[in-house]
Design a protein around this motif. Structure first.
Motif, PDB file in Angstrom:
ATOM      1  N   ARG A 172      19.524 -74.067  -2.070  1.00 27.45           N
ATOM      2  CA  ARG A 172      18.580 -75.140  -2.383  1.00 27.45           C
ATOM      3  C   ARG A 172      19.158 -76.512  -2.059  1.00 27.45           C
ATOM      4  O   ARG A 172      18.441 -77.415  -1.616  1.00 27.45           O
ATOM      5  CB  ARG A 172      18.172 -75.070  -3.851  1.00 27.45           C
ATOM      6  N   SER A 173      20.468 -76.683  -2.278  1.00 24.16           N
ATOM      7  CA  SER A 173      21.093 -77.975  -1.984  1.00 24.16           C
ATOM      8  C   SER A 173      21.039 -78.285  -0.491  1.00 24.16           C
ATOM      9  O   SER A 173      20.900 -79.436  -0.087  1.00 24.16           O
ATOM     10  CB  SER A 173      22.546 -77.989  -2.460  1.00 24.16           C
ATOM     11  N   THR A 176      16.961 -78.736   0.601  1.00 23.38           N
ATOM     12  CA  THR A 176      16.209 -79.868   0.038  1.00 23.38           C
ATOM     13  C   THR A 176      16.848 -81.208   0.363  1.00 23.38           C
ATOM     14  O   THR A 176      16.564 -82.198  -0.278  1.00 23.38           O
ATOM     15  CB  THR A 176      16.076 -79.726  -1.489  1.00 23.38           C
ATOM     16  N   GLN A 177      17.717 -81.243   1.359  1.00 23.25           N
ATOM     17  CA  GLN A 177      18.324 -82.517   1.738  1.00 23.25           C
ATOM     18  C   GLN A 177      17.271 -83.503   2.236  1.00 23.25           C
ATOM     19  O   GLN A 177      17.419 -84.701   2.095  1.00 23.25           O
ATOM     20  CB  GLN A 177      19.380 -82.291   2.824  1.00 23.25           C
ATOM     21  N   GLU A 179      13.091 -84.062   1.897  1.00 29.43           N
ATOM     22  CA  GLU A 179      11.878 -83.589   1.243  1.00 29.43           C
ATOM     23  C   GLU A 179      10.776 -83.360   2.266  1.00 29.43           C
ATOM     24  O   GLU A 179      10.505 -84.207   3.118  1.00 29.43           O
ATOM     25  CB  GLU A 179      11.396 -84.614   0.210  1.00 29.43           C
ATOM     26  N   ASN A 381       8.906 -74.574   0.753  1.00 30.99           N
ATOM     27  CA  ASN A 381       9.429 -75.042  -0.521  1.00 30.99           C
ATOM     28  C   ASN A 381      10.789 -74.378  -0.738  1.00 30.99           C
ATOM     29  O   ASN A 381      10.883 -73.157  -0.814  1.00 30.99           O
ATOM     30  CB  ASN A 381       8.469 -74.689  -1.660  1.00 30.99           C
ATOM     31  N   ALA A 382      11.849 -75.183  -0.809  1.00 27.17           N
ATOM     32  CA  ALA A 382      13.206 -74.657  -0.874  1.00 27.17           C
ATOM     33  C   ALA A 382      13.448 -73.812  -2.117  1.00 27.17           C
ATOM     34  O   ALA A 382      14.103 -72.763  -2.055  1.00 27.17           O
ATOM     35  CB  ALA A 382      14.218 -75.806  -0.833  1.00 27.17           C
ATOM     36  N   THR A 383      12.932 -74.247  -3.263  1.00 25.22           N
ATOM     37  CA  THR A 383      13.138 -73.507  -4.510  1.00 25.22           C
ATOM     38  C   THR A 383      12.487 -72.134  -4.447  1.00 25.22           C
ATOM     39  O   THR A 383      13.091 -71.119  -4.797  1.00 25.22           O
ATOM     40  CB  THR A 383      12.579 -74.306  -5.702  1.00 25.22           C
TER      41      THR A 383
END
Length: 392
Positions: A172-173, A176-177, A179, A381-383
Motif C-alpha cells: 500500500r505504501s 498510494t504514493q 493518489e 484502489n491500493a487498499t
C-alpha cells in the motif's frame, strides 16, 4: 321633404359603415386572443421546465430517485450494470480475479514458513524467489523482503498473518504514493485521453469499457478510431459506439492517424462533449514508425486544442508478466504516460506485475480489469488491491 330626412340618412350611412367594420374588428380580436393564449402557454412551459418536474398523466411531482431511475432505465445495458454494481460485489470479483496470484504467493510462503523455526537469510531468499515468480520484478521483491527483514530477522519464524500484515502495508505504501483521481467535470472540455498499447492487450475493449464507465457518471463521450492500421480495430470501436449509443469519428483503413485525431478533436469541440477517447496503433515492433506517428498525433491535436492530450493511458495485459515491464519502458520513451490500465488480472498468476511496474516506473495505476464485462474495469484502489492479494 321633411327637414329631418337628410340627418336620418346620414345617421343610417354611418351605422352601415360601422356594421361593415365589425368582421375585421372580430378578426383582429381573434388574432389578438390567439396570440395571447400562445404566449401564456409558452411562458407556462418555460416556468414548468425551470421549476419542479411533474408526471404528465397524474400531474404528480417526480422525486429525484424516480428521475434517476428513469435516466438509468434509458441507458445501455453496460451502463446499467455499472450503475447497479456495488462495492461489495466488486471486491468479491477483485479477490476472485486475484485468486491465482494470491494462491501462488500465500501457499508457497506459508509452506516455507512452516519449515523454518527462525526467520533467517535462507528463508528470506525463498520468500524473495516466491515474490519474484509472481512477476513483481526484482526491485519490488527486494523492497518487500527488506521490510520483512527489518521486522522479523533473527526472530522466531512468524506465521502468515504477521507476514501478510507487513506485505500489505508495504504494498500500500508503494501503490498510494500518488493518489488516483477520476476525470473531473471541472477539467478541460473536451478532456482528451490518448490510449496506447501493443496489439492484443485489450486496448480497444478497454476504451469501450471506459466509455461505459464515464457515461455512468453522466459524462458525454466521443470516440475516435485512430488505429487505422487495422480494419478490425476501427470496426471494433464502431461496435462499441453502437452498443453504447456513442458517436465514433473514423476514416477508412490506412488513413493518416493524425488526420483522424484532428477531426476527433474538432468534432469534440463542436459538440461540446466532456471526454474524447482516441484509440491508437500498437505496432511496437516498428518502434521508430510508431514514435513518429504518436508524435504527429500529439502535435496535431495539441495545435487544435492547446494542452491536449490531457491524459495518455497505456494498456497492459497482466498475463504477459515480465513483458509488461518492457512495454511500459518502450512506451515511456514514446509518449508522456499519465496512467496505466492493467487488464486480464483474472486470468493469471502474475498479478504481481501491477505492484512491480508501479515500484519501478512510478506511473499511477489508473484502472484494473478482472473480467469481460464493462463493470469489471474499475478505478484502482491500493487498499482494496493489497487486501485482496494477501488475504486468505
Amino acid at each position: 321633404m321633411p327637414s329631418f330626412l337628410p340627418e336620418l340618412n346620414a345617421q343610417s350611412h354611418f351605422a352601415s359603415s360601422q356594421i361593415a367594420e365589425i368582421p375585421s374588428l372580430l378578426i383582429s380580436l381573434g388574432v389578438f386572443l390567439a396570440l395571447l393564449v400562445t404566449l401564456t402557454l409558452v411562458f407556462k412551459s418555460r416556468a414548468h421546465k425551470k421549476s419542479k418536474k411533474f408526471d404528465v398523466e397524474s400531474d404528480r411531482r417526480i422525486s429525484p430517485s424516480e428521475e434517476l431511475q428513469s435516466r438509468e432505465s434509458s441507458q445501455p445495458d453496460d451502463v446499467k450494470e455499472i450503475l447497479a454494481d456495488t462495492t461489495s460485489s466488486w471486491l468479491q470479483r477483485l479477490k476472485s480475479g486475484l485468486d491465482k496470484t494470491r494462491q501462488n504467493i500465500t501457499n508457497n510462503i506459508v509452506q516455507a514458513l512452516s519449515k523454518k523455526a527462525v526467520f533467517d537469510e535462507q528463508l528470506m531468499e525463498q520468500i524473495h524467489e516466491i515474490l519474484y515468480r509472481s512477476d513483481m520484478g526484482s526491485e519490488m521483491a527486494d523492497y518487500l523482503v527488506d521490510q520483512l527483514r527489518r521486522e522479523f530477522a533473527g526472530k522466531q519464524s512468524p506465521d502468515w498473518q504477521d507476514v501478510s500484515r507487513i506485505l500489505d502495508q508495504a504494498v500500500r505504501s508503494v501503490m498510494t504514493q500518488e493518489e488516483v483521481q477520476e476525470v473531473s467535470n471541472n477539467q478541460s472540455t473536451p478532456h482528451v485521453i490518448l490510449v496506447v498499447g501493443v496489439n492484443g492487450v485489450g486496448k480497444t475493449t478497454s476504451i469501450g469499457k471506459l466509455t461505459a464507465h464515464f457515461i455512468s457518471q453522466g459524462k458525454s463521450v466521443l470516440l475516435c478510431a485512430g488505429d487505422t492500421y487495422r480494419a478490425a480495430a476501427i470496426e471494433q470501436l464502431q461496435i462499441w459506439g453502437q452498443r453504447l449509443n456513442v458517436p465514433v469519428i473514423s476514416h477508412q483503413q490506412g488513413a493518416d492517424p493524425a488526420s483522424v485525431a484532428f477531426d476527433g478533436v474538432k468534432a469534440a469541440k463542436a459538440r461540446n462533449v466532456d471526454i474524447l477517447l482516441i484509440d491508437t496503433a500498437g505496432r511496437l515492433h516498428n518502434k521508430q514508425e510508431l514514435m513518429d506517428e504518436l508524435a504527429k498525433v500529439n502535435r496535431v491535436i495539441g495545435k487544435e486544442l492547446p494542452g491536449a492530450p490531457h491524459e495518455t493511458f497505456l494498456v497492459i495485459d497482466a498475463t504477459t508478466g515480465q513483458n509488461a515491464f518492457q512495454q511500459v519502458q518502450a512506451f515511456k520513451q514514446l509518449v508522456a504516460l499519465t496512467g496505466l490500465i492493467v487488464t486480464k488480472l483474472d486470468g493469471t498468476a502474475k498479478g504481481g506485475v501491477v505492484i512491480g511496474i508501479k515500484k519501478k516506473f512510478n506511473i499511477p495505476i489508473r484502472y484494473i480489469g478482472v473480467g469481460e464485462k464493462a463493470q469489471d474495469l474499475r478505478l484502482f484502489n491500493a487498499t482494496d488491491f493489497a487486501q485482496s492479494l494477501f488475504s486468505i
